[in-house]
Design a protein around this motif. Structure first.
Motif, PDB file in Angstrom:
ATOM      1  N   LYS A 277     -52.960   4.085 -16.137  1.00 18.41           N
ATOM      2  CA  LYS A 277     -53.151   4.400 -15.042  1.00 18.41           C
ATOM      3  C   LYS A 277     -55.262   3.774 -15.436  1.00 18.41           C
ATOM      4  N   PHE A 278     -55.855   3.201 -14.131  1.00 21.74           N
ATOM      5  CA  PHE A 278     -57.630   2.964 -15.249  1.00 21.74           C
ATOM      6  C   PHE A 278     -58.078   3.967 -14.072  1.00 21.74           C
ATOM      7  N   ALA A 279     -58.735   4.660 -15.119  1.00 19.97           N
ATOM      8  CA  ALA A 279     -59.847   5.351 -13.830  1.00 19.97           C
ATOM      9  C   ALA A 279     -60.959   3.823 -13.629  1.00 19.97           C
ATOM     10  N   LYS A 280     -61.864   4.622 -12.274  1.00 18.15           N
ATOM     11  CA  LYS A 280     -63.055   4.086 -12.176  1.00 18.15           C
ATOM     12  C   LYS A 280     -63.606   3.328 -13.191  1.00 18.15           C
ATOM     13  N   GLY A 281     -64.925   2.254 -13.577  1.00 14.40           N
ATOM     14  CA  GLY A 281     -65.299   1.850 -14.595  1.00 14.40           C
ATOM     15  C   GLY A 281     -64.481   1.727 -16.033  1.00 14.40           C
TER      16      GLY A 281
END
Length: 56
Positions: free
Chosen positions: A5-9
């Motif tokens: 899972k990639f978060a914003k930024g």
């Protein structure tokens, strides 16, 4: 294969990016091989159906 899972930024290091690319490439090859097997099975099982559809 797990989920990432990639978060914003979020950014990956070059090492992580290359490792992820290699992992995804390997998974893609596995899926393509499995797809070829499925296509071969479908052509054997449903070969006559496909031919009849083309005649229409």
């Amino acid at each position: 294969m797990g989920f990432i899972k990639f978060a914003k930024g979020t950014s990956l290091s070059d090492k992580d990016r290359k490792a992820l690319q290699k992992l995804l490439t390997d998974e893609k090859k596995k899926l393509q091989a499995a797809l070829k097997e499925v296509d071969a099975s479908l052509s054997i099982v449903g070969g006559s159906k496909k031919k009849s559809k083309k005649k229409k």
